[in-house]
Scaffold this motif. Sequence first.
Motif, PDB file in Angstrom:
ATOM      1  N   TYR A  31       0.828  -1.208   0.000  1.00 22.95           N
ATOM      2  CA  TYR A  31       0.000   0.000   0.000  1.00 22.95           C
ATOM      3  C   TYR A  31       0.866   1.263   0.000  1.00 22.95           C
ATOM      4  O   TYR A  31       1.783   1.395   0.818  1.00 22.95           O
ATOM      5  CB  TYR A  31      -0.902   0.022   1.237  1.00 22.95           C
ATOM      6  CG  TYR A  31      -1.871  -1.134   1.288  1.00 22.95           C
ATOM      7  CD1 TYR A  31      -1.539  -2.313   1.953  1.00 22.95           C
ATOM      8  CD2 TYR A  31      -3.095  -1.050   0.653  1.00 22.95           C
ATOM      9  CE1 TYR A  31      -2.416  -3.384   1.985  1.00 22.95           C
ATOM     10  CE2 TYR A  31      -3.979  -2.117   0.683  1.00 22.95           C
ATOM     11  CZ  TYR A  31      -3.631  -3.279   1.352  1.00 22.95           C
ATOM     12  OH  TYR A  31      -4.493  -4.338   1.380  1.00 22.95           O
ATOM     13  N   TYR A  33       0.570   5.765  -0.622  1.00 21.93           N
ATOM     14  CA  TYR A  33      -0.373   6.882  -0.570  1.00 21.93           C
ATOM     15  C   TYR A  33       0.350   8.185  -0.906  1.00 21.93           C
ATOM     16  O   TYR A  33       1.507   8.366  -0.537  1.00 21.93           O
ATOM     17  CB  TYR A  33      -0.975   7.016   0.842  1.00 21.93           C
ATOM     18  CG  TYR A  33      -1.542   5.741   1.406  1.00 21.93           C
ATOM     19  CD1 TYR A  33      -0.715   4.790   2.011  1.00 21.93           C
ATOM     20  CD2 TYR A  33      -2.906   5.466   1.343  1.00 21.93           C
ATOM     21  CE1 TYR A  33      -1.228   3.613   2.530  1.00 21.93           C
ATOM     22  CE2 TYR A  33      -3.431   4.294   1.859  1.00 21.93           C
ATOM     23  CZ  TYR A  33      -2.581   3.367   2.455  1.00 21.93           C
ATOM     24  OH  TYR A  33      -3.092   2.194   2.963  1.00 21.93           O
ATOM     25  N   TYR A  35      -0.247  12.299  -0.205  1.00 20.28           N
ATOM     26  CA  TYR A  35      -0.983  13.331   0.509  1.00 20.28           C
ATOM     27  C   TYR A  35      -0.425  14.699   0.141  1.00 20.28           C
ATOM     28  O   TYR A  35       0.732  14.840  -0.229  1.00 20.28           O
ATOM     29  CB  TYR A  35      -0.801  13.170   2.027  1.00 20.28           C
ATOM     30  CG  TYR A  35      -1.385  11.931   2.631  1.00 20.28           C
ATOM     31  CD1 TYR A  35      -0.635  10.766   2.735  1.00 20.28           C
ATOM     32  CD2 TYR A  35      -2.676  11.931   3.147  1.00 20.28           C
ATOM     33  CE1 TYR A  35      -1.161   9.629   3.322  1.00 20.28           C
ATOM     34  CE2 TYR A  35      -3.211  10.798   3.741  1.00 20.28           C
ATOM     35  CZ  TYR A  35      -2.437   9.649   3.831  1.00 20.28           C
ATOM     36  OH  TYR A  35      -2.965   8.525   4.412  1.00 20.28           O
ATOM     37  N   GLN A  37      -0.141  18.566   2.116  1.00 24.66           N
ATOM     38  CA  GLN A  37      -0.291  19.225   3.408  1.00 24.66           C
ATOM     39  C   GLN A  37      -0.336  20.727   3.205  1.00 24.66           C
ATOM     40  O   GLN A  37       0.592  21.312   2.646  1.00 24.66           O
ATOM     41  CB  GLN A  37       0.846  18.879   4.357  1.00 24.66           C
ATOM     42  CG  GLN A  37       0.656  19.506   5.742  1.00 24.66           C
ATOM     43  CD  GLN A  37       1.740  19.150   6.719  1.00 24.66           C
ATOM     44  OE1 GLN A  37       2.876  18.864   6.355  1.00 24.66           O
ATOM     45  NE2 GLN A  37       1.387  19.129   7.998  1.00 24.66           N
ATOM     46  N   LEU A  43      -3.250  16.653   6.640  1.00 28.51           N
ATOM     47  CA  LEU A  43      -2.863  15.975   5.401  1.00 28.51           C
ATOM     48  C   LEU A  43      -4.118  15.460   4.721  1.00 28.51           C
ATOM     49  O   LEU A  43      -4.968  14.843   5.359  1.00 28.51           O
ATOM     50  CB  LEU A  43      -1.912  14.804   5.683  1.00 28.51           C
ATOM     51  CG  LEU A  43      -0.431  15.147   5.777  1.00 28.51           C
ATOM     52  CD1 LEU A  43      -0.115  15.904   7.049  1.00 28.51           C
ATOM     53  CD2 LEU A  43       0.409  13.870   5.688  1.00 28.51           C
ATOM     54  N   TYR A  48      -4.193   6.775  -3.863  1.00 32.22           N
ATOM     55  CA  TYR A  48      -3.512   5.693  -3.182  1.00 32.22           C
ATOM     56  C   TYR A  48      -3.435   4.477  -4.096  1.00 32.22           C
ATOM     57  O   TYR A  48      -4.121   4.403  -5.128  1.00 32.22           O
ATOM     58  CB  TYR A  48      -4.201   5.343  -1.861  1.00 32.22           C
ATOM     59  CG  TYR A  48      -5.619   4.841  -1.990  1.00 32.22           C
ATOM     60  CD1 TYR A  48      -6.674   5.739  -2.111  1.00 32.22           C
ATOM     61  CD2 TYR A  48      -5.909   3.481  -1.957  1.00 32.22           C
ATOM     62  CE1 TYR A  48      -7.980   5.295  -2.215  1.00 32.22           C
ATOM     63  CE2 TYR A  48      -7.212   3.029  -2.056  1.00 32.22           C
ATOM     64  CZ  TYR A  48      -8.250   3.953  -2.177  1.00 32.22           C
ATOM     65  OH  TYR A  48      -9.541   3.498  -2.273  1.00 32.22           O
ATOM     66  N   TYR A  50      -3.054   0.080  -4.023  1.00 28.96           N
ATOM     67  CA  TYR A  50      -3.108  -1.152  -3.250  1.00 28.96           C
ATOM     68  C   TYR A  50      -2.443  -2.303  -4.000  1.00 28.96           C
ATOM     69  O   TYR A  50      -2.694  -3.477  -3.708  1.00 28.96           O
ATOM     70  CB  TYR A  50      -4.552  -1.496  -2.863  1.00 28.96           C
ATOM     71  CG  TYR A  50      -5.557  -1.363  -3.955  1.00 28.96           C
ATOM     72  CD1 TYR A  50      -6.154  -0.132  -4.223  1.00 28.96           C
ATOM     73  CD2 TYR A  50      -5.932  -2.450  -4.739  1.00 28.96           C
ATOM     74  CE1 TYR A  50      -7.087   0.010  -5.241  1.00 28.96           C
ATOM     75  CE2 TYR A  50      -6.867  -2.321  -5.750  1.00 28.96           C
ATOM     76  CZ  TYR A  50      -7.442  -1.085  -5.996  1.00 28.96           C
ATOM     77  OH  TYR A  50      -8.361  -0.948  -7.010  1.00 28.96           O
ATOM     78  N   LYS A  57      -8.759   6.999  -6.251  1.00 26.91           N
ATOM     79  CA  LYS A  57      -8.741   8.408  -5.890  1.00 26.91           C
ATOM     80  C   LYS A  57      -8.956   8.608  -4.403  1.00 26.91           C
ATOM     81  O   LYS A  57      -9.698   7.862  -3.761  1.00 26.91           O
ATOM     82  CB  LYS A  57      -9.840   9.146  -6.659  1.00 26.91           C
ATOM     83  CG  LYS A  57      -9.659   9.139  -8.160  1.00 26.91           C
ATOM     84  CD  LYS A  57     -10.812   9.862  -8.842  1.00 26.91           C
ATOM     85  CE  LYS A  57     -10.626   9.856 -10.355  1.00 26.91           C
ATOM     86  NZ  LYS A  57     -11.743  10.565 -11.042  1.00 26.91           N
ATOM     87  N   PHE A  90       3.497  14.581   0.649  1.00 20.96           N
ATOM     88  CA  PHE A  90       4.064  13.463   1.386  1.00 20.96           C
ATOM     89  C   PHE A  90       3.587  12.142   0.789  1.00 20.96           C
ATOM     90  O   PHE A  90       2.412  11.971   0.476  1.00 20.96           O
ATOM     91  CB  PHE A  90       3.646  13.501   2.864  1.00 20.96           C
ATOM     92  CG  PHE A  90       4.344  14.553   3.661  1.00 20.96           C
ATOM     93  CD1 PHE A  90       3.732  15.772   3.901  1.00 20.96           C
ATOM     94  CD2 PHE A  90       5.610  14.320   4.170  1.00 20.96           C
ATOM     95  CE1 PHE A  90       4.380  16.753   4.648  1.00 20.96           C
ATOM     96  CE2 PHE A  90       6.258  15.291   4.914  1.00 20.96           C
ATOM     97  CZ  PHE A  90       5.639  16.502   5.151  1.00 20.96           C
ATOM     98  N   LYS A  94       2.294   1.562   3.775  1.00 22.77           N
ATOM     99  CA  LYS A  94       1.652   0.838   4.867  1.00 22.77           C
ATOM    100  C   LYS A  94       1.844  -0.653   4.633  1.00 22.77           C
ATOM    101  O   LYS A  94       1.439  -1.164   3.585  1.00 22.77           O
ATOM    102  CB  LYS A  94       0.177   1.188   4.952  1.00 22.77           C
ATOM    103  CG  LYS A  94      -0.524   0.611   6.171  1.00 22.77           C
ATOM    104  CD  LYS A  94      -1.994   0.997   6.207  1.00 22.77           C
ATOM    105  CE  LYS A  94      -2.198   2.444   6.526  1.00 22.77           C
ATOM    106  NZ  LYS A  94      -3.631   2.745   6.850  1.00 22.77           N
TER     107      LYS A  94
END
Lengths: 113, 116
Positions: A31, A33, A35, A37, A43, A48, A50, A57, A90, A94
């Motif tokens: 995973y 992602y 972001y 900020q 954030l 993202y 998978y 989205k 950023f 995960k």
Amino acid sequence: DAGITQSPRHKVTETGTPVTLRCHQTENHRYMYWYRQDPGHGLRLIHYSYGVKDTDKGEVSDGYSVSRSKTEDFLLTLESATSSQTSVYFCAIKPAGGADTQYFGPGTRLTVL
Amino acid sequence: AQSVTQLDSHVSVSEGTPVLLRCNYSSSYSPSLFWYVQHPNKGLQLLLKYTSAATLVKGINGFEAEFKKSETSFHLTKPSAHMSDAAEYFCVVSDPLNTNAGKSTFGDGTTLTVKP
């Protein structure tokens, strides 16, 4: 250090130009992602992934696209940069399973003039 | 759907006094909850996490948080503030990984100021 790098770390560009940000991980996690900020907004999730070629989205995806052709790289592209996309970006990874903690890259500061 | 509300955008304490940063959440699932800290011009560092084990969670640097399901809260505390605690703090709620790819929602952040 979760083995995440982002490039470039800083970029200044002009309105209307394309920009690609790269996130690279050495951990082989499924995973990933992206972001952004901004002051007062915490954030916010842009896109993202998978898995390889599996993306979706987030809440602020307009004006952005992503690609993931291999596990270790997740690219964020601004097709035609606008001043509203000036932000700090950023990347996070995960691990699958475990306590699903996110680990963040160092960030990319993008300025669109 | 999930959401996070950090009840204070700014908190100011004196060095040596207790810190309380408040966070309420909502989630359709059994959530995982996190607190991250960000020092100026730095990345995000995990302070602590709750993942359905003990409701009182201890983290790094003397911080702890208590998960209260009945109040949908996950407040962050520290008994005695240190100057180095001055930073921005984010409360985060995450879906399980098998749901929505473990997407996370961040609160807007609380800026902690520590006065000498």
